[in-house]
Every structure is written in structure tokens, then in C-alpha cells.
Design a protein around this motif. Sequence first.
Motif, short mmCIF file in Angstrom:
data_model
loop_
_atom_site.label_atom_id
_atom_site.label_comp_id
_atom_site.label_asym_id
_atom_site.label_seq_id
_atom_site.Cartn_x
_atom_site.Cartn_y
_atom_site.Cartn_z
N CYS A 1 62.70 20.18 112.23
CA CYS A 1 62.11 19.06 111.50
C CYS A 1 62.12 19.38 110.00
O CYS A 1 62.59 20.44 109.58
N THR A 2 61.58 18.50 109.20
CA THR A 2 61.67 18.55 107.74
C THR A 2 61.17 19.86 107.15
O THR A 2 60.09 20.35 107.51
N ILE A 3 61.94 20.42 106.23
CA ILE A 3 61.50 21.59 105.48
C ILE A 3 60.43 21.18 104.47
O ILE A 3 60.58 20.16 103.77
N THR A 4 59.37 21.96 104.37
CA THR A 4 58.30 21.66 103.43
C THR A 4 58.23 22.62 102.25
O THR A 4 57.72 22.26 101.18
N ASP A 64 60.56 47.32 92.37
CA ASP A 64 60.80 48.20 93.53
C ASP A 64 60.62 47.47 94.86
O ASP A 64 61.20 47.87 95.87
N ASP A 65 59.79 46.41 94.87
CA ASP A 65 59.52 45.71 96.12
C ASP A 65 60.44 44.51 96.34
O ASP A 65 60.27 43.77 97.29
N LEU A 66 61.43 44.35 95.47
CA LEU A 66 62.32 43.20 95.57
C LEU A 66 63.17 43.31 96.83
O LEU A 66 63.94 44.26 97.00
N GLY A 67 63.03 42.34 97.71
CA GLY A 67 63.78 42.34 98.96
C GLY A 67 64.78 41.20 99.00
O GLY A 67 64.93 40.43 98.04
N CYS A 68 65.46 41.07 100.13
CA CYS A 68 66.47 40.03 100.29
C CYS A 68 66.03 38.98 101.30
O CYS A 68 66.86 38.28 101.87
N GLU A 69 64.71 38.88 101.54
CA GLU A 69 64.21 37.92 102.52
C GLU A 69 63.89 36.57 101.87
O GLU A 69 63.33 36.49 100.78
N LEU A 70 64.25 35.53 102.60
CA LEU A 70 63.88 34.16 102.26
C LEU A 70 62.94 33.66 103.35
O LEU A 70 63.15 33.94 104.53
N VAL A 71 61.89 32.93 102.97
CA VAL A 71 60.98 32.35 103.96
C VAL A 71 60.99 30.84 103.81
O VAL A 71 61.09 30.31 102.71
N SER A 72 60.90 30.17 104.95
CA SER A 72 60.93 28.71 104.97
C SER A 72 59.88 28.19 105.92
O SER A 72 59.51 28.86 106.89
N CYS A 73 59.39 26.98 105.66
CA CYS A 73 58.38 26.36 106.53
C CYS A 73 58.78 24.91 106.78
O CYS A 73 59.38 24.25 105.92
N ASP A 74 58.41 24.39 107.96
CA ASP A 74 58.73 23.01 108.29
C ASP A 74 57.45 22.21 108.54
O ASP A 74 56.34 22.72 108.44
N ASP A 75 57.64 20.94 108.88
CA ASP A 75 56.52 20.01 109.06
C ASP A 75 55.61 20.38 110.23
O ASP A 75 54.47 19.91 110.31
N VAL A 99 61.53 33.64 108.79
CA VAL A 99 61.90 34.72 107.88
C VAL A 99 63.40 34.97 108.03
O VAL A 99 63.89 35.28 109.12
N TRP A 100 64.13 34.82 106.91
CA TRP A 100 65.57 35.02 106.89
C TRP A 100 65.92 36.28 106.10
O TRP A 100 65.27 36.59 105.11
N GLU A 101 66.93 36.99 106.54
CA GLU A 101 67.44 38.14 105.80
C GLU A 101 68.85 37.80 105.31
O GLU A 101 69.71 37.40 106.10
N ALA A 102 69.06 37.97 103.99
CA ALA A 102 70.35 37.64 103.38
C ALA A 102 71.20 38.90 103.21
O ALA A 102 70.85 39.78 102.42
N THR A 103 72.28 38.97 103.97
CA THR A 103 73.23 40.07 103.80
C THR A 103 74.21 39.76 102.68
O THR A 103 74.55 40.63 101.87
N SER A 104 74.65 38.51 102.62
CA SER A 104 75.53 38.02 101.57
C SER A 104 75.23 36.54 101.37
O SER A 104 74.38 35.97 102.07
N ALA A 105 75.94 35.91 100.45
CA ALA A 105 75.66 34.51 100.15
C ALA A 105 75.86 33.62 101.37
O ALA A 105 75.15 32.62 101.55
#
Length: 248
Positions: free
Chosen positions: A77-80, A95-106, A112-118
Amino acid sequence: MQVWDQAGVNLLYFWNLPKGEPPSTYHADFVRGISFNVSQDGHTQLCAGCSNGDIQVFSVGAGGLLKSVTCLKHHKCTITALGSSYQSRRGIWSDDLGCELVSCDDQGNICVWEATSADKYTCLRIIEGGVPCSSLAVRKGFIIAGRTDGCVRIYRLRDGTLHSEIVAHSRWLSAMDLHPNRDVLATAAEDCTLAVWQLPIAGEKAACLLSVCKFNEVLTGVAFCGKDSDDVAVVAYDVDGLTVWRAG
């Protein structure tokens, strides 16, 4: 979606959201939630949430050149909201900079996403929050989730367990901003209040550092600004201008 330069003068990129398949019978297609992120290979991406639950990922090249590279599909459903450590640090290395993206929906599900590359993002886990988030951020291994019930929940990034909760506002939490250099959070809500909080992470205890009521103004945005980002600015619905509280 439009991407402008820092001065807000030059339009750098324009992207038309593809029509949903099948088309929604409840609303027009829209973009909601946007965040920069950095992948393990050191490249920067711009991520945008869509009304059909997809997350569009754009690579950021030299001179701010953007190119659509992949579409993340997991939410139903819709990303919020979207957030990342890179976004909350405003692209400044730490030092705490990571490659994780977080997303939430309706439905209040946080992914929790982990980015290896673009073009390679992997969904690591789902946190069932139950209440949608209007804002998300990542700091020092924790997810900071500003919720529409007025609360701020802090989850551990590594396993999704609940670390603590701040009952920040009595109504919809409209916006929040993390200080780029300190573990301090600013929140604004429909209850007409601005608040600044010490986050209960890295050995600190939760504390309210500032609470201000803007009578008869529904606050819709907040950001740290000024020298060293120690001032706080807010905007309100249908108000022509912004109000800034300067650090003493």
C-alpha cells in the motif's frame, strides 16, 4: 517529482510518476516520502516513495545528474515516509553512517533495506508498527519513527525490536528533523506545538529540551538551520512565512 538546486532557483530533474497498474479507484497517483541514501560501493541515490507502494531509486551522478535505476517492490500500500542515516546526517560523513534505507506504508509496516549498489537493495526485515509514520530517520543503529498518533518510537535497526517511545504530541505528528551533528530531534504537530528532544540513545536519557505552542497554527514542517544547525525553523498551514527559534 521535481528536484531543485539548493537555492530553489534551477530545476535539476523532473520525473513523471508512472500510472498505477491497475489504476487506483481511491486516489490519483502521487509521490510521498523522499530520502537520499548511500550504498556500500560509496555511490549516492535518491529514493522516492509512491502511492502504489513502490520505491523508485535514482542514481546521483556528477553535477547532480539523476538517472532512474531500479524500483523496490515490497510494500502493498501507499508509502508514507522514507529515511536513512545519510539523509539525517545531510550527507556528512560520520562513523555511524550506514547503507540502510527505511520505509513505512499506510498500514504502519516499516521495511529495512540494505543498499549494496544503486540497483541492488535488499529487504532485511519488516517491523509491524500498526500506525503509519509521517517521518523516518536512522541514527547510530536506531530507527527514529515519527508516527501519526503523535508518538516517536525508536527501534533497534539490527533486529527491529522496540527500544523506547516518546509521547511527543497529542495529535498527528506532521514532521521531524534530526540534528546533523547531535542526537537531538525536533518535532512539529497538528497540536500547534514544536518540541526539541534529547534522544535516548548512546547512553543518553530522553529529555524535552524545548516546547513551544504556536496558538491557532497547525505546524506542518520543522528543520534545524542556521550556524551549526542549532536554530529551529517551523512552518504552519496557510501561514505566509516561517518562524525561527535561535540557539541561546
